[in-house]
Write a protein that holds these residues in place. Structure first.
Motif, PDB file in Angstrom:
ATOM      1  N   VAL A  54     -10.600   4.987 -18.932  1.00  0.00           N
ATOM      2  CA  VAL A  54     -10.078   5.654 -18.068  1.00  0.00           C
ATOM      3  C   VAL A  54     -10.761   5.704 -16.726  1.00  0.00           C
ATOM      4  N   GLN A  55     -11.731   5.201 -16.387  1.00  0.00           N
ATOM      5  CA  GLN A  55     -12.682   5.725 -15.540  1.00  0.00           C
ATOM      6  C   GLN A  55     -12.110   3.263 -14.812  1.00  0.00           C
ATOM      7  N   GLU A  56     -11.798   2.732 -15.398  1.00  0.00           N
ATOM      8  CA  GLU A  56     -11.171   2.101 -15.663  1.00  0.00           C
ATOM      9  C   GLU A  56     -10.048   1.412 -14.795  1.00  0.00           C
ATOM     10  N   VAL A  57      -9.405   1.914 -15.896  1.00  0.00           N
ATOM     11  CA  VAL A  57      -7.331   2.340 -14.952  1.00  0.00           C
ATOM     12  C   VAL A  57      -8.097   3.033 -13.701  1.00  0.00           C
ATOM     13  N   LYS A  58      -8.571   4.200 -13.682  1.00  0.00           N
ATOM     14  CA  LYS A  58      -8.073   4.794 -11.930  1.00  0.00           C
ATOM     15  C   LYS A  58      -8.413   4.191 -10.931  1.00  0.00           C
ATOM     16  N   LYS A  59     -10.044   3.367 -11.759  1.00  0.00           N
ATOM     17  CA  LYS A  59     -10.725   2.316 -10.642  1.00  0.00           C
ATOM     18  C   LYS A  59      -9.247   1.117 -10.280  1.00  0.00           C
ATOM     19  N   ARG A  60      -8.495   0.528 -11.124  1.00  0.00           N
ATOM     20  CA  ARG A  60      -7.619   0.524 -10.589  1.00  0.00           C
ATOM     21  C   ARG A  60      -5.741   0.539  -9.831  1.00  0.00           C
ATOM     22  N   LYS A  61      -5.942   1.209 -10.532  1.00  0.00           N
ATOM     23  CA  LYS A  61      -4.772   2.326  -9.617  1.00  0.00           C
ATOM     24  C   LYS A  61      -5.203   3.297  -8.075  1.00  0.00           C
ATOM     25  N   ASP A  62      -5.968   3.114  -8.136  1.00  0.00           N
ATOM     26  CA  ASP A  62      -6.756   3.387  -6.211  1.00  0.00           C
ATOM     27  C   ASP A  62      -6.693   2.019  -5.730  1.00  0.00           C
ATOM     28  N   ALA A  63      -7.223   1.038  -6.190  1.00  0.00           N
ATOM     29  CA  ALA A  63      -7.214  -0.647  -5.917  1.00  0.00           C
ATOM     30  C   ALA A  63      -5.887  -0.088  -4.943  1.00  0.00           C
ATOM     31  N   LEU A  64      -4.640  -0.736  -6.285  1.00  0.00           N
ATOM     32  CA  LEU A  64      -3.905  -0.922  -6.301  1.00  0.00           C
ATOM     33  C   LEU A  64      -3.043  -0.099  -4.733  1.00  0.00           C
ATOM     34  N   ILE A  65      -3.013   1.259  -4.868  1.00  0.00           N
ATOM     35  CA  ILE A  65      -3.131   1.884  -3.620  1.00  0.00           C
ATOM     36  C   ILE A  65      -3.233   1.088  -2.291  1.00  0.00           C
ATOM     37  N   ASP A  66      -4.429   0.445  -2.234  1.00  0.00           N
ATOM     38  CA  ASP A  66      -4.991  -0.115  -1.088  1.00  0.00           C
ATOM     39  C   ASP A  66      -4.360  -1.616  -0.952  1.00  0.00           C
ATOM     40  N   PHE A  67      -3.791  -2.176  -1.688  1.00  0.00           N
ATOM     41  CA  PHE A  67      -3.286  -3.466  -2.351  1.00  0.00           C
ATOM     42  C   PHE A  67      -1.897  -3.399  -1.937  1.00  0.00           C
ATOM     43  N   LYS A  68      -1.340  -2.221  -1.934  1.00  0.00           N
ATOM     44  CA  LYS A  68      -0.201  -2.384  -1.506  1.00  0.00           C
ATOM     45  C   LYS A  68       0.366  -2.286   0.120  1.00  0.00           C
ATOM     46  N   LYS A  69      -0.896  -0.925   0.442  1.00  0.00           N
ATOM     47  CA  LYS A  69      -1.295  -0.759   1.767  1.00  0.00           C
ATOM     48  C   LYS A  69      -1.555  -2.375   2.677  1.00  0.00           C
ATOM     49  N   ALA A  70      -2.067  -3.190   2.031  1.00  0.00           N
ATOM     50  CA  ALA A  70      -2.734  -4.660   2.593  1.00  0.00           C
ATOM     51  C   ALA A  70      -1.610  -5.657   2.180  1.00  0.00           C
ATOM     52  N   GLU A  71      -0.669  -5.442   1.538  1.00  0.00           N
ATOM     53  CA  GLU A  71       1.214  -5.952   1.674  1.00  0.00           C
ATOM     54  C   GLU A  71      -0.028  -7.376   0.621  1.00  0.00           C
ATOM     55  N   ARG A  72      -0.879  -7.046   0.202  1.00  0.00           N
ATOM     56  CA  ARG A  72      -1.963  -8.258  -0.988  1.00  0.00           C
ATOM     57  C   ARG A  72      -0.848  -8.387  -2.065  1.00  0.00           C
ATOM     58  N   GLN A  73       0.233  -9.224  -2.494  1.00  0.00           N
ATOM     59  CA  GLN A  73       1.311  -9.100  -3.513  1.00  0.00           C
ATOM     60  C   GLN A  73       0.384 -10.068  -4.924  1.00  0.00           C
ATOM     61  N   ASP A  74      -0.440 -10.830  -4.607  1.00  0.00           N
ATOM     62  CA  ASP A  74      -1.251 -11.584  -5.288  1.00  0.00           C
ATOM     63  C   ASP A  74      -1.634 -10.694  -6.677  1.00  0.00           C
ATOM     64  N   ILE A  76      -1.638  -7.127  -5.931  1.00  0.00           N
ATOM     65  CA  ILE A  76      -1.349  -5.754  -6.946  1.00  0.00           C
ATOM     66  C   ILE A  76      -0.974  -6.627  -7.669  1.00  0.00           C
ATOM     67  N   GLU A  77       0.347  -7.678  -7.546  1.00  0.00           N
ATOM     68  CA  GLU A  77       0.545  -8.227  -9.427  1.00  0.00           C
ATOM     69  C   GLU A  77      -0.693  -8.648 -10.209  1.00  0.00           C
ATOM     70  N   GLU A  78      -1.875  -9.316  -9.821  1.00  0.00           N
ATOM     71  CA  GLU A  78      -2.712  -9.101 -10.977  1.00  0.00           C
ATOM     72  C   GLU A  78      -3.422  -7.567 -11.357  1.00  0.00           C
ATOM     73  N   THR A  79      -3.958  -6.140 -10.210  1.00  0.00           N
ATOM     74  CA  THR A  79      -4.245  -4.957 -10.225  1.00  0.00           C
ATOM     75  C   THR A  79      -3.103  -4.725 -11.576  1.00  0.00           C
ATOM     76  N   GLU A  80      -1.843  -4.984 -11.676  1.00  0.00           N
ATOM     77  CA  GLU A  80      -0.390  -4.531 -12.406  1.00  0.00           C
ATOM     78  C   GLU A  80      -1.213  -5.132 -13.546  1.00  0.00           C
ATOM     79  N   ALA A  81      -0.852  -6.896 -14.066  1.00  0.00           N
ATOM     80  CA  ALA A  81      -1.005  -6.921 -14.915  1.00  0.00           C
ATOM     81  C   ALA A  81      -2.471  -6.347 -15.615  1.00  0.00           C
ATOM     82  N   GLU A  82      -3.618  -6.203 -15.271  1.00  0.00           N
ATOM     83  CA  GLU A  82      -4.581  -5.601 -16.271  1.00  0.00           C
ATOM     84  C   GLU A  82      -4.933  -4.408 -16.160  1.00  0.00           C
TER      85      GLU A  82
END
Length: 149
Positions: A54-74, A76-82
């Motif tokens: 649950v902690q690992e999923v939360k970390k990735r979901k939080d990071a995903l928000i930041d990656f989307k703000k920064a428009e880092r598609q690479d 975003i894709e890696e985090t979604e795959a994880e």
């Protein structure tokens, strides 16, 4: 088969298939599990492993928000795959309707009538939905139910 054994088995399989992303994701979770064992000097249970997941999923979901703000598609894709890899180890998630039924049942048991009773509701609710529902979603639904009363 315990979750810990399943991680090891799946990691070996990912290595054979040369699936680097899956192998790395499983390795990160295994490392967190092994660190927990080292810190507590005892073997972790499947329930504790679920907490780590649950902690690992939360970390990735939080990071995903930041990656989307920064428009880092690479990233975003890696985090979604994880997240997809991690979700295979998570128990089936409650639907919003199922969650609402559980919350309403607990509100009835506790006799909650206002937001002041949210702590009582959450205390009973958290163990029942642990790992099977997003905490922010649970909190939102409880607030909605308590403000309607």
């Amino acid at each position: 088969m315990s979750l810990k054994e399943k991680f090891l088995s799946d990691m070996k399989e990912a290595m054979k298939e040369k699936n680097v992303l899956r192998k790395n994701t499983i390795q990160l979770v295994r490392a967190a599990v092994l660190q927990k064992e080292k810190d507590t000097l005892q073997e972790v249970s499947d329930e504790q492993i679920l907490d780590i997941l649950v902690q690992e999923v939360k970390k990735r979901k939080d990071a995903l928000i930041d990656f989307k703000k920064a428009e880092r598609q690479d990233l975003i894709e890696e985090t979604e795959a994880e997240l997809a890899v991690l979700s295979t180890y998570m128990p089936q998630q409650f639907s919003e309707e199922d969650l609402l039924k559980i919350i309403q049942k607990i509100i009835g048991e506790v006799g909650a009538t206002s937001m002041k009773d949210m702590g009582k509701v959450m205390t009973l609710l958290t163990p029942q939905v642990k790992g099977r529902a997003d905490s922010s979603q649970v909190s939102r639904i409880v607030k909605e139910c308590l403000t309607k009363q």
